[in-house]
Motif scaffolding. Structure first.
Motif, PDB file in Angstrom:
ATOM      1  N   ALA A 126       0.834  -1.208   0.000  1.00 36.04           N
ATOM      2  CA  ALA A 126       0.000   0.000   0.000  1.00 36.04           C
ATOM      3  C   ALA A 126       0.869   1.258   0.000  1.00 36.04           C
ATOM      4  CB  ALA A 126      -0.931  -0.001   1.210  1.00 36.04           C
ATOM      5  N   LYS A 127       1.919   1.227   0.795  1.00 38.38           N
ATOM      6  CA  LYS A 127       2.832   2.374   0.819  1.00 38.38           C
ATOM      7  C   LYS A 127       3.463   2.585  -0.553  1.00 38.38           C
ATOM      8  CE  LYS A 127       7.241   3.985   2.708  1.00 38.38           C
ATOM      9  NZ  LYS A 127       8.355   3.720   3.645  1.00 38.38           N
ATOM     10  N   HIS A 128       4.003   1.519  -1.112  1.00 37.11           N
ATOM     11  CA  HIS A 128       4.729   1.659  -2.379  1.00 37.11           C
ATOM     12  C   HIS A 128       3.814   2.086  -3.518  1.00 37.11           C
ATOM     13  CE1 HIS A 128       7.868  -1.255  -0.529  1.00 37.11           C
ATOM     14  NE2 HIS A 128       8.158   0.001  -0.268  1.00 37.11           N
ATOM     15  N   ALA A 129       2.564   1.668  -3.482  1.00 34.28           N
ATOM     16  CA  ALA A 129       1.625   2.064  -4.530  1.00 34.28           C
ATOM     17  C   ALA A 129       1.410   3.572  -4.533  1.00 34.28           C
ATOM     18  CB  ALA A 129       0.293   1.339  -4.337  1.00 34.28           C
ATOM     19  N   ALA A 130       1.454   4.190  -3.360  1.00 32.11           N
ATOM     20  CA  ALA A 130       1.267   5.639  -3.270  1.00 32.11           C
ATOM     21  C   ALA A 130       2.582   6.400  -3.403  1.00 32.11           C
ATOM     22  CB  ALA A 130       0.604   5.994  -1.944  1.00 32.11           C
ATOM     23  N   VAL A 131       3.633   5.862  -2.789  1.00 28.35           N
ATOM     24  CA  VAL A 131       4.889   6.592  -2.697  1.00 28.35           C
ATOM     25  C   VAL A 131       5.719   6.508  -3.976  1.00 28.35           C
ATOM     26  CG1 VAL A 131       7.142   6.614  -1.528  1.00 28.35           C
ATOM     27  CG2 VAL A 131       5.034   6.512  -0.188  1.00 28.35           C
ATOM     28  N   ASP A 132       5.766   5.347  -4.608  1.00 30.86           N
ATOM     29  CA  ASP A 132       6.652   5.170  -5.762  1.00 30.86           C
ATOM     30  C   ASP A 132       6.365   6.146  -6.902  1.00 30.86           C
ATOM     31  OD1 ASP A 132       7.858   3.221  -4.300  1.00 30.86           O
ATOM     32  OD2 ASP A 132       7.193   1.531  -5.527  1.00 30.86           O
ATOM     33  N   PRO A 133       5.100   6.365  -7.306  1.00 29.97           N
ATOM     34  CA  PRO A 133       4.852   7.365  -8.356  1.00 29.97           C
ATOM     35  C   PRO A 133       5.270   8.769  -7.941  1.00 29.97           C
ATOM     36  CG  PRO A 133       2.939   5.934  -8.076  1.00 29.97           C
ATOM     37  CD  PRO A 133       3.864   5.652  -6.930  1.00 29.97           C
ATOM     38  N   PHE A 134       5.098   9.074  -6.666  1.00 31.76           N
ATOM     39  CA  PHE A 134       5.496  10.389  -6.154  1.00 31.76           C
ATOM     40  C   PHE A 134       7.007  10.573  -6.257  1.00 31.76           C
ATOM     41  CE2 PHE A 134       7.107  12.665  -2.355  1.00 31.76           C
ATOM     42  CZ  PHE A 134       6.605  13.933  -2.625  1.00 31.76           C
ATOM     43  N   LEU A 135       7.769   9.541  -5.931  1.00 30.25           N
ATOM     44  CA  LEU A 135       9.222   9.627  -5.976  1.00 30.25           C
ATOM     45  C   LEU A 135       9.758   9.676  -7.406  1.00 30.25           C
ATOM     46  CD1 LEU A 135      10.178   7.053  -3.193  1.00 30.25           C
ATOM     47  CD2 LEU A 135       9.990   9.536  -2.996  1.00 30.25           C
ATOM     48  N   ALA A 136       9.054   9.031  -8.318  1.00 25.06           N
ATOM     49  CA  ALA A 136       9.544   8.945  -9.696  1.00 25.06           C
ATOM     50  C   ALA A 136       9.209  10.176 -10.532  1.00 25.06           C
ATOM     51  CB  ALA A 136       8.959   7.705 -10.378  1.00 25.06           C
ATOM     52  N   GLU A 137       8.221  10.953 -10.106  1.00 26.89           N
ATOM     53  CA  GLU A 137       7.754  12.086 -10.905  1.00 26.89           C
ATOM     54  C   GLU A 137       8.694  13.289 -10.778  1.00 26.89           C
ATOM     55  OE1 GLU A 137       6.451  14.364 -13.349  1.00 26.89           O
ATOM     56  OE2 GLU A 137       5.139  12.592 -13.189  1.00 26.89           O
ATOM     57  N   PRO A 138       9.301  13.763 -11.873  1.00 24.59           N
ATOM     58  CA  PRO A 138      10.226  14.892 -11.781  1.00 24.59           C
ATOM     59  C   PRO A 138       9.540  16.255 -11.724  1.00 24.59           C
ATOM     60  CG  PRO A 138      10.170  14.063 -14.023  1.00 24.59           C
ATOM     61  CD  PRO A 138       9.316  13.135 -13.210  1.00 24.59           C
ATOM     62  N   ASP A 139       8.312  16.354 -12.234  1.00 22.85           N
ATOM     63  CA  ASP A 139       7.618  17.639 -12.296  1.00 22.85           C
ATOM     64  C   ASP A 139       7.035  18.022 -10.937  1.00 22.85           C
ATOM     65  OD1 ASP A 139       4.752  19.103 -12.820  1.00 22.85           O
ATOM     66  OD2 ASP A 139       6.265  19.742 -14.276  1.00 22.85           O
ATOM     67  N   LEU A 140       7.407  19.197 -10.408  1.00 26.99           N
ATOM     68  CA  LEU A 140       7.001  19.595  -9.064  1.00 26.99           C
ATOM     69  C   LEU A 140       5.486  19.669  -8.918  1.00 26.99           C
ATOM     70  CD1 LEU A 140       7.598  20.562  -6.194  1.00 26.99           C
ATOM     71  CD2 LEU A 140       7.826  22.887  -7.109  1.00 26.99           C
ATOM     72  N   GLN A 141       4.807  20.277  -9.854  1.00 26.67           N
ATOM     73  CA  GLN A 141       3.351  20.424  -9.731  1.00 26.67           C
ATOM     74  C   GLN A 141       2.653  19.067  -9.720  1.00 26.67           C
ATOM     75  OE1 GLN A 141       1.880  23.291  -8.910  1.00 26.67           O
ATOM     76  NE2 GLN A 141       3.981  24.072  -8.870  1.00 26.67           N
ATOM     77  N   LYS A 142       3.138  18.144 -10.510  1.00 28.10           N
ATOM     78  CA  LYS A 142       2.568  16.800 -10.509  1.00 28.10           C
ATOM     79  C   LYS A 142       2.885  16.080  -9.195  1.00 28.10           C
ATOM     80  CE  LYS A 142       2.635  16.256 -15.538  1.00 28.10           C
ATOM     81  NZ  LYS A 142       3.217  15.512 -16.688  1.00 28.10           N
ATOM     82  N   ARG A 143       4.079  16.325  -8.669  1.00 28.44           N
ATOM     83  CA  ARG A 143       4.442  15.711  -7.385  1.00 28.44           C
ATOM     84  C   ARG A 143       3.541  16.236  -6.266  1.00 28.44           C
ATOM     85  NH1 ARG A 143       9.833  15.985  -5.092  1.00 28.44           N
ATOM     86  NH2 ARG A 143       9.457  13.876  -4.332  1.00 28.44           N
ATOM     87  N   ILE A 144       3.239  17.524  -6.294  1.00 25.89           N
ATOM     88  CA  ILE A 144       2.359  18.113  -5.287  1.00 25.89           C
ATOM     89  C   ILE A 144       1.004  17.413  -5.311  1.00 25.89           C
ATOM     90  CG2 ILE A 144       1.089  20.204  -4.665  1.00 25.89           C
ATOM     91  CD1 ILE A 144       3.585  21.783  -5.640  1.00 25.89           C
ATOM     92  N   ALA A 145       0.478  17.174  -6.507  1.00 29.63           N
ATOM     93  CA  ALA A 145      -0.808  16.479  -6.626  1.00 29.63           C
ATOM     94  C   ALA A 145      -0.703  15.043  -6.116  1.00 29.63           C
ATOM     95  CB  ALA A 145      -1.267  16.506  -8.080  1.00 29.63           C
ATOM     96  N   LEU A 146       0.396  14.382  -6.431  1.00 37.19           N
ATOM     97  CA  LEU A 146       0.579  12.995  -6.007  1.00 37.19           C
ATOM     98  C   LEU A 146       0.754  12.865  -4.498  1.00 37.19           C
ATOM     99  CD1 LEU A 146       2.962  11.787  -8.858  1.00 37.19           C
ATOM    100  CD2 LEU A 146       0.666  10.892  -8.396  1.00 37.19           C
ATOM    101  N   PHE A 147       1.227  13.917  -3.854  1.00 36.37           N
ATOM    102  CA  PHE A 147       1.441  13.834  -2.415  1.00 36.37           C
ATOM    103  C   PHE A 147       0.126  13.681  -1.660  1.00 36.37           C
ATOM    104  CE2 PHE A 147       2.365  15.681   1.847  1.00 36.37           C
ATOM    105  CZ  PHE A 147       3.220  14.685   2.267  1.00 36.37           C
ATOM    106  N   GLY A 148      -0.964  14.123  -2.224  1.00 37.32           N
ATOM    107  CA  GLY A 148      -2.262  13.905  -1.599  1.00 37.32           C
ATOM    108  C   GLY A 148      -2.534  12.426  -1.379  1.00 37.32           C
ATOM    109  N   ALA A 149      -2.185  11.599  -2.371  1.00 37.60           N
ATOM    110  CA  ALA A 149      -2.379  10.151  -2.242  1.00 37.60           C
ATOM    111  C   ALA A 149      -1.436   9.568  -1.193  1.00 37.60           C
ATOM    112  CB  ALA A 149      -2.148   9.476  -3.596  1.00 37.60           C
ATOM    113  N   VAL A 150      -0.239  10.137  -1.072  1.00 39.21           N
ATOM    114  CA  VAL A 150       0.701   9.676  -0.051  1.00 39.21           C
ATOM    115  C   VAL A 150       0.126   9.944   1.334  1.00 39.21           C
ATOM    116  CG1 VAL A 150       3.002   9.999   0.940  1.00 39.21           C
ATOM    117  CG2 VAL A 150       2.708   9.988  -1.550  1.00 39.21           C
ATOM    118  N   GLN A 151      -0.378  11.152   1.559  1.00 40.36           N
ATOM    119  CA  GLN A 151      -0.927  11.483   2.873  1.00 40.36           C
ATOM    120  C   GLN A 151      -2.172  10.650   3.189  1.00 40.36           C
ATOM    121  OE1 GLN A 151      -0.948  15.587   4.579  1.00 40.36           O
ATOM    122  NE2 GLN A 151      -3.184  15.353   4.509  1.00 40.36           N
TER     123      GLN A 151
END
Length: 508
Positions: free
Chosen positions: A439-464
């Motif tokens: 469950a952690k890796h499903a949320a965290v891995d895309p966040f870590l791999a994404e280089p674009d800051l704005q996309k990472r900000i959006a992905l962090f919602g799923a991490v939280q």
């Protein structure tokens, strides 16, 4: 990136540059800390005490400026990164000396990064993404990744579980020779008495203006002594009397006493960070997600924060992993935060088949607010039906015990709001607590791999959101930290990890 560090009494704490430039080298300062660091190997520990002390001795390739942007330190410039984000070409500064007189080369840097990947929790975070680290010249190296990994630069810059550069000839685990490139070098360590650092006259400072942890680091003081003072009241008395030049971690209820002192003045970081309860997901009862949810539901954050900090000016009841004003702020998942409902927790305990074994909670009175929160938490957990075994240790012992999953169920710690969420300890699979499931890796891995800051900000919602659904850690809230500095001390820059290069003292 907004870090929102505000300093109360700012005009009283910032010396005029003209005065500083006129100061000559010299002076000895005593820095009172909450205790003895468990090690002086900055790779081997995430303890703040270790980073605070060793950042004067060792340095990383990169660091953070006053706005928490990554800038070069031992590297000459920022790396050249390939278009696909998989290769980082790094050039080192020329003629950088270690404390033993040898000159830093790429061989030292490569060996140090490889050691970091092997033994440091943050290095272990990065290691699965790194294909190889290789020297490409005497002063150049290349890091090749298997896939794009956005936090790499922040991890290389962080002074906590740090990727410091050591002489290749001295590499060992455990580290036996404390030799770095920093502005100060270790002269003597007497356990439970002091760690004595002296100016390294061979230090080569950068030419840029000082900014945050970066730019010119000038070793002005002759000597810095880090003095372990575990008792909070003793630290306070030493600050008020002028015995200590800088005093870390003072209870907020003593703010007025510091303000009235003729010898010292208060230093407030607002907000500093968050206290957290870390669950052991590797062994024992907290491997049950339902029981972790029971802990989550039972605890009352506001009561714990009131007990810990007293003055509402020093805390905020907030479940978001980053407060408002930070780019990473999101409200995803926080409906699970702060219910303080022992009856609902009791139902979850029954569902989980709780067998009555005590919840072993590790805490320390060296951080008095940890202990106060633990006391309140214990009462709420007992009200839900948990048996509680509150174990109080000095901080060095606690950090050793938490490394053994057989010895605990919850430990209490705290940390600042780092520039990149990947720098939070729980983001590492190997950090004590060992949150490392699918469950952690499903949320965290895309966040870590994404280089674009704005996309990472959006992905962090799923991490939280996953953070709250999985409940590996209970965030209590936000808090402001109180320290003290002597009025004879000048140019100390407020920081989660206080540093004393570029600092002067009137005491000679």
């Amino acid at each position: 990136m907004k870090f929102k560090i505000a300093l109360l009494l700012a005009t009283a704490l910032v010396a005029a540059p003209s005065i500083l430039s006129a100061q000559e080298k010299g002076g000895v300062i005593n820095v009172a800390t909450i205790g003895e660091p468990p090690t002086l190997d900055p790779m081997a520990s995430t303890a703040d005490l270790v980073g605070m002390t060793t950042q004067h001795i060792f340095e990383t390739l990169f660091t953070f400026d006053a706005e928490w942007k990554v800038i070069p330190l031992l590297a000459e410039t920022m790396p050249v990164i390939s278009a696909d984000g998989k290769t980082y070409d790094i050039t080192l500064r020329k003629d950088v000396k270690f404390h033993d007189g040898t000159t830093m080369t790429s061989a030292d840097a490569v060996a140090s990064i490889e050691r970091w990947m092997s033994i440091a929790s943050r290095g272990k975070q990065a290691a699965p993404y790194i294909e190889r680290v290789e020297a490409t010249g005497d002063l150049s190296l290349k890091i090749t990744l298997k896939s794009s990994y956005a936090p790499l630069m922040s991890l290389l810059a962080f002074n906590n579980s740090a990727a410091v550069i050591l002489p290749k000839a001295n590499l060992a685990d455990p580290l036996t020779k404390i030799i770095g490139t920093g502005p100060y070098m270790l002269k003597e360590r007497k356990a439970d008495q002091y760690i004595q650092l002296v100016r390294f006259d061979g230090y080569k400072a950068r030419s840029e203006k000082a900014s945050g942890f970066g730019g010119a680091r000038k070793a002005i003081l002759d000597e810095i002594r880090f003095v372990p003072v575990p008792d909070a009241n003793t630290r306070l008395q030493g600050a008020v009397s002028g015995q200590f030049d800088y005093t870390d971690s003072i209870a907020p209820e003593n703010f007025d006493r510091l303000k009235a002192s003729t010898a010292s003045q208060p230093v407030v970081l607002k907000p500093f960070g968050a206290p957290v309860f870390v669950m052991n997901m590797k062994e024992g009862m907290m491997t049950s997600k339902v029981l972790r949810h029971a802990i989550q539901v039972a605890l009352n954050p506001e009561d714990m924060l009131l007990a810990a900090f007293g003055n509402p000016e020093f805390f905020a009841v907030d479940g978001a992993l980053y407060p408002e004003g930070y780019v990473w702020h999101t409200k995803e998942g926080i409906e699970r935060y702060g219910s303080g409902d022992p009856e609902a927790a009791a139902k979850l305990m029954k569902e989980a088949g709780y067998d009555g074994k005590p919840v072993r909670i590790l805490t320390s009175r060296q951080y008095e607010f940890h202990y106060k929160m633990a006391q309140v938490a214990a009462e709420y957990l007992k009200a839900a039906g948990f048996a509680v075994d509150l174990q109080v240790f000095d901080w060095a012992t606690l950090t050793q015990r938490r490394a053994d999953p057989a010895q605990w169920d919850i430990f209490i710690t705290h940390g600042p709001f780092p520039a990149d969420p990947a720098l939070n300890g729980w983001m590492s699979d190997s950090y004590p607590g060992w949150w490392a499931n699918d469950a952690k890796h499903a949320a965290v891995d895309p966040f870590l791999a994404e280089p674009d800051l704005q996309k990472r900000i959006a992905l962090f919602g799923a991490v939280q959101k996953t953070f709250y659904e999985e409940a590996p850690v209970f965030k209590v809230g936000d808090f402001n930290a109180l320290s003290a500095e002597a009025k004879t001390l000048h140019n100390v820059q407020p920081s989660p990890w206080p540093y004393f290069w570029n600092v002067t003292t009137d005491k000679k």
